[in-house]
Structures are given as C-alpha cells and as structure tokens.
Design a protein around this motif. Sequence first.
Motif, mmCIF file in Angstrom:
data_model
loop_
_atom_site.group_PDB
_atom_site.id
_atom_site.type_symbol
_atom_site.label_atom_id
_atom_site.label_comp_id
_atom_site.label_asym_id
_atom_site.label_seq_id
_atom_site.Cartn_x
_atom_site.Cartn_y
_atom_site.Cartn_z
ATOM 1 N N ARG A 153 -0.915 12.272 7.276
ATOM 2 C CA ARG A 153 -0.161 11.976 8.501
ATOM 3 C C ARG A 153 -0.264 13.117 9.504
ATOM 4 O O ARG A 153 -0.420 12.891 10.709
ATOM 5 N N THR A 194 0.847 -1.186 0.000
ATOM 6 C CA THR A 194 0.000 0.000 0.000
ATOM 7 C C THR A 194 0.887 1.242 0.000
ATOM 8 O O THR A 194 1.933 1.265 0.649
ATOM 9 N N PRO A 195 0.482 2.266 -0.712
ATOM 10 C CA PRO A 195 1.300 3.475 -0.753
ATOM 11 C C PRO A 195 1.301 4.174 0.607
ATOM 12 O O PRO A 195 0.354 4.074 1.372
ATOM 13 N N ARG A 196 2.378 4.854 0.888
ATOM 14 C CA ARG A 196 2.502 5.590 2.144
ATOM 15 C C ARG A 196 1.562 6.797 2.097
ATOM 16 O O ARG A 196 1.486 7.489 1.077
ATOM 17 N N PRO A 197 0.842 7.051 3.195
ATOM 18 C CA PRO A 197 -0.079 8.188 3.170
ATOM 19 C C PRO A 197 0.681 9.506 3.023
ATOM 20 O O PRO A 197 1.837 9.625 3.425
#
Length: 63
Positions: free
Chosen positions: A36, A28-31
């Motif tokens: 954040r 999953t892509p990093r938010p």
Amino acid sequence: MRSDTHLLLHRLRIAEPPLHAPEFPFVTPRPGLRTRLGWALVELGLRILPRPPVRRLTTSTAA
C-alpha cells in the motif's frame, strides 16, 4: 547455497499442500503495508510530475 539445491528446496516447498485452507476463499487478502505504501508513493510521484502543456486547437477565421 548452490543453485540446484536452492531450486530443489523451492520445488519441494511448492509441492507441499498448504497447512490450512482460508476461511473465505472468494475474499482476496488485503495487501500488506509495504504494498500500500509503495502504490501511494507511485501515485504521489505521478501527481508531482510536470505535465506537458496542453496544445489547444486554434481556429482562424479568414475574412
């Protein structure tokens, strides 16, 4: 922009295939930074909120 034109453009954009496939679809892509930061502010707010006092059960001994 008229609402029907706006919705039509959204439908056309959704119907188009993506330009490139991700290299690792199971990762999953990093938010993003905004996400954040938002969650950090929510966590901080929850820590700052005053908590209700804890009611302790008292046992009375009848003699």
